[in-house]
Design an enzyme around this catalytic site. Structure first.
Site, PDB file in Angstrom:
ATOM      1  N   PRO A  13      13.062   4.982  -2.325  1.00  0.00           N
ATOM      2  CA  PRO A  13      13.524   3.773  -2.232  1.00  0.00           C
ATOM      3  C   PRO A  13      13.681   2.051  -3.000  1.00  0.00           C
ATOM      4  CG  PRO A  13      14.331   4.796  -0.591  1.00  0.00           C
ATOM      5  CD  PRO A  13      12.884   5.420  -1.367  1.00  0.00           C
ATOM      6  N   ASN A  14      14.150   1.672  -3.211  1.00  0.00           N
ATOM      7  CA  ASN A  14      14.270   0.329  -3.555  1.00  0.00           C
ATOM      8  C   ASN A  14      12.687  -0.295  -4.476  1.00  0.00           C
ATOM      9  OD1 ASN A  14      16.026  -1.088  -2.358  1.00  0.00           O
ATOM     10  ND2 ASN A  14      15.492  -0.656  -0.690  1.00  0.00           N
ATOM     11  N   ARG A  21      11.735  -8.442  -6.991  1.00  0.00           N
ATOM     12  CA  ARG A  21      11.809  -9.861  -5.859  1.00  0.00           C
ATOM     13  C   ARG A  21      10.492  -9.461  -5.129  1.00  0.00           C
ATOM     14  NH1 ARG A  21      17.472  -8.126  -5.216  1.00  0.00           N
ATOM     15  NH2 ARG A  21      18.700  -8.572  -6.424  1.00  0.00           N
ATOM     16  N   TYR A  26       4.726  -7.422  -2.684  1.00  0.00           N
ATOM     17  CA  TYR A  26       4.459  -6.157  -3.094  1.00  0.00           C
ATOM     18  C   TYR A  26       3.829  -6.540  -4.532  1.00  0.00           C
ATOM     19  CZ  TYR A  26       7.475  -4.240  -0.146  1.00  0.00           C
ATOM     20  OH  TYR A  26       7.969  -3.360   1.280  1.00  0.00           O
ATOM     21  N   ASN A  77       5.279   7.454  -2.608  1.00  0.00           N
ATOM     22  CA  ASN A  77       5.262   6.389  -1.958  1.00  0.00           C
ATOM     23  C   ASN A  77       6.845   6.383  -1.728  1.00  0.00           C
ATOM     24  OD1 ASN A  77       6.338   3.845  -1.057  1.00  0.00           O
ATOM     25  ND2 ASN A  77       5.310   3.078  -2.971  1.00  0.00           N
ATOM     26  N   ALA A  80      10.892   2.941   2.624  1.00  0.00           N
ATOM     27  CA  ALA A  80      11.160   2.684   3.545  1.00  0.00           C
ATOM     28  C   ALA A  80      11.904   4.601   4.211  1.00  0.00           C
ATOM     29  CB  ALA A  80      12.951   2.134   4.050  1.00  0.00           C
ATOM     30  N   GLU A 101      -0.718   9.936   0.567  1.00  0.00           N
ATOM     31  CA  GLU A 101       0.165   9.054   0.362  1.00  0.00           C
ATOM     32  C   GLU A 101       0.132   7.915   0.147  1.00  0.00           C
ATOM     33  OE1 GLU A 101       1.786   9.973   4.878  1.00  0.00           O
ATOM     34  OE2 GLU A 101       2.744   7.339   4.835  1.00  0.00           O
ATOM     35  N   HIS A 103       0.972   3.579  -0.745  1.00  0.00           N
ATOM     36  CA  HIS A 103       1.671   2.502   0.089  1.00  0.00           C
ATOM     37  C   HIS A 103       1.369   1.000  -0.770  1.00  0.00           C
ATOM     38  CE1 HIS A 103       4.774   4.821   3.131  1.00  0.00           C
ATOM     39  NE2 HIS A 103       3.226   5.432   3.042  1.00  0.00           N
ATOM     40  N   ARG A 110       2.071  -4.710   9.119  1.00  0.00           N
ATOM     41  CA  ARG A 110       3.898  -5.672   9.190  1.00  0.00           C
ATOM     42  C   ARG A 110       4.533  -5.586  10.795  1.00  0.00           C
ATOM     43  NH1 ARG A 110       5.996  -3.833   3.413  1.00  0.00           N
ATOM     44  NH2 ARG A 110       7.660  -5.144   4.321  1.00  0.00           N
TER      45      ARG A 110
END
Ligand code: CA2
Length: 153
Positions: A13-14, A21, A26, A77, A80, A101, A103, A110
């Protein structure tokens, strides 16, 4: 001619908002830029790539289920959902594929809640903190996994 190994690259998601944004977090690369770079690297590694993004947990689970028997490796990835989704973990475990995996951000520098990944226990390795380059590192790792005899998840 022998078929090339098929790698499914899934984005959660996102991640479709990349480059639009929060560039300070990112980066400025869009998901389309990352896909193009992955296709170029995959071609150099003689891998076939299926690159997808979904905001839906169920859709991601379905795609992972379908990968069993159709893909040779999974790069994920999960956004969330990384930190919350037992459903995605269960799907990845059942797929019995080598998993890398990825990211974009370094999830260990973070918020505390990002330090735990549900998916990592099913992954051969985790790459984080290198932005879009992480996907290319994951493809390099996957090519190596698939060219050694060690194909176990
Ligand atoms: O660092 C990563 O790749 C993450 O998987 C990104 C997720 C985050 O929840 C994970 O903890 C770490 C968030 C992806 C959201 O991407 C956006 C991009 C641009 C604008 C808004 C969100």
């Amino acid at each position: 001619m022998p078929t090339r190994p098929a790698i499914l690259i899934l984005n959660g998601p996102n991640l479709n908002m990349l480059g639009v944004r929060q560039p300070e977090l990112y980066g400025r690369e869009t998901l389309g830029d990352i896909e193009a770079a992955c296709r170029e690297r995959a071609a150099a590694l003689s891998l076939d790539v299926d690159f997808r993004q979904s905001n839906g947990e169920g859709e991601i689970v379905t795609w992972i289920q379908e990968a069993r028997g159709t893909a040779d490796g999974l790069i994920i990835n999960a956004g969330a959902y990384t930190h919350t989704s037992i459903a995605i973990l269960d799907a990845v475990l059942a797929a019995e594929l080598p998993v890398v995996e990825v990211h974009l951000s370094n999830i260990f520098r973070r918020e505390r809640f990002r330090r735990h990944s549900m998916i990592s226990e099913a992954a051969r390795g985790v790459i984080c903190g290198f932005g879009g380059q992480g996907y290319l590192l994951a493809l390099d790792a996957m090519a190596r996994i698939l060219t050694t005899d060690d194909r176990q998840p």
